[in-house]
Design a protein around this motif. Structure first.
Motif, PDB file in Angstrom:
ATOM      1  N   VAL A  23      26.824 -60.209  -9.845  1.00 43.38           N
ATOM      2  CA  VAL A  23      25.923 -59.391  -9.230  1.00 43.38           C
ATOM      3  C   VAL A  23      24.695 -60.043  -8.918  1.00 43.38           C
ATOM      4  O   VAL A  23      24.073 -60.081  -7.761  1.00 43.38           O
ATOM      5  CB  VAL A  23      25.714 -58.020  -9.833  1.00 43.38           C
ATOM      6  N   ALA A  24      23.984 -60.625  -9.940  1.00 42.68           N
ATOM      7  CA  ALA A  24      22.727 -61.503  -9.635  1.00 42.68           C
ATOM      8  C   ALA A  24      22.843 -62.710  -8.578  1.00 42.68           C
ATOM      9  O   ALA A  24      22.121 -62.627  -7.746  1.00 42.68           O
ATOM     10  CB  ALA A  24      22.185 -61.861 -10.990  1.00 42.68           C
ATOM     11  N   ALA A  25      24.059 -63.438  -8.811  1.00 43.22           N
ATOM     12  CA  ALA A  25      24.432 -64.701  -7.720  1.00 43.22           C
ATOM     13  C   ALA A  25      24.438 -64.140  -6.403  1.00 43.22           C
ATOM     14  O   ALA A  25      23.945 -64.695  -5.506  1.00 43.22           O
ATOM     15  CB  ALA A  25      25.514 -65.323  -8.348  1.00 43.22           C
ATOM     16  N   ASN A  26      24.920 -62.883  -6.216  1.00 46.57           N
ATOM     17  CA  ASN A  26      25.216 -62.197  -4.770  1.00 46.57           C
ATOM     18  C   ASN A  26      24.062 -61.534  -4.226  1.00 46.57           C
ATOM     19  O   ASN A  26      24.157 -61.022  -3.282  1.00 46.57           O
ATOM     20  CB  ASN A  26      26.489 -61.779  -4.831  1.00 46.57           C
ATOM     21  N   LYS A  27      22.782 -61.429  -5.106  1.00 45.18           N
ATOM     22  CA  LYS A  27      21.677 -60.584  -4.837  1.00 45.18           C
ATOM     23  C   LYS A  27      22.208 -59.144  -4.564  1.00 45.18           C
ATOM     24  O   LYS A  27      21.693 -58.537  -3.575  1.00 45.18           O
ATOM     25  CB  LYS A  27      20.911 -61.088  -3.727  1.00 45.18           C
ATOM     26  N   ARG A  29      22.394 -55.107  -5.677  1.00 47.09           N
ATOM     27  CA  ARG A  29      21.355 -54.218  -6.861  1.00 47.09           C
ATOM     28  C   ARG A  29      22.197 -54.090  -8.008  1.00 47.09           C
ATOM     29  O   ARG A  29      23.373 -54.151  -7.966  1.00 47.09           O
ATOM     30  CB  ARG A  29      21.344 -52.613  -6.195  1.00 47.09           C
ATOM     31  N   PRO A  30      21.446 -54.090  -9.061  1.00 43.29           N
ATOM     32  CA  PRO A  30      22.154 -54.122 -10.384  1.00 43.29           C
ATOM     33  C   PRO A  30      23.123 -52.826 -10.778  1.00 43.29           C
ATOM     34  O   PRO A  30      22.448 -51.671 -10.516  1.00 43.29           O
ATOM     35  CB  PRO A  30      21.051 -54.200 -11.337  1.00 43.29           C
ATOM     36  N   ILE A  31      24.364 -53.146 -11.011  1.00 44.73           N
ATOM     37  CA  ILE A  31      25.343 -52.015 -11.383  1.00 44.73           C
ATOM     38  C   ILE A  31      26.012 -52.498 -12.726  1.00 44.73           C
ATOM     39  O   ILE A  31      26.077 -53.503 -12.933  1.00 44.73           O
ATOM     40  CB  ILE A  31      26.146 -51.644 -10.294  1.00 44.73           C
ATOM     41  N   HIS A  32      26.539 -51.488 -13.359  1.00 40.47           N
ATOM     42  CA  HIS A  32      27.657 -51.700 -14.469  1.00 40.47           C
ATOM     43  C   HIS A  32      28.868 -51.730 -14.158  1.00 40.47           C
ATOM     44  O   HIS A  32      28.910 -51.207 -13.130  1.00 40.47           O
ATOM     45  CB  HIS A  32      27.110 -50.614 -15.721  1.00 40.47           C
TER      46      HIS A  32
END
Length: 90
Positions: A23-27, A29-32
């Motif tokens: 998720v972070a690498a692909n920018k 939004r943070p999700i679980h």
């Protein structure tokens, strides 16, 4: 169920950490990881899948769980419902 290359189940915390990195690498939004269940639930509802069948697909133990967690509605489904009710009086 997610598995390793050798076919063994992935430890849930390892899956969550890997998913967070993706998720972070692909920018994004943070999700679980668990939040991903909402998409198939919404798609099943949109396709008109019976709640009991959706419950079994999503592996819930009780239909009430699914109905309480995924009550998402949308404008299109409400319009369709109202058209169907209106059709009863025509």
């Amino acid at each position: 169920m997610f598995t390793t290359k050798s076919g063994r189940p992935i430890e849930p915390r390892n899956l969550a950490r890997s998913f967070a990195r993706i998720v972070a690498a692909n920018k994004l939004r943070p999700i679980h990881v668990h939040d991903l269940r909402h998409t198939p639930a919404s798609l099943l509802k949109k396709l008109g899948v019976a709640p009991r069948d959706a419950m079994e697909i999503l592996r819930h133990s009780r239909i009430l769980v699914m109905m309480e967690i995924y009550p998402h509605g949308d404008g299109e489904s409400r319009q369709d419902a109202l058209k169907k009710v209106n059709g009863l009086f025509e």
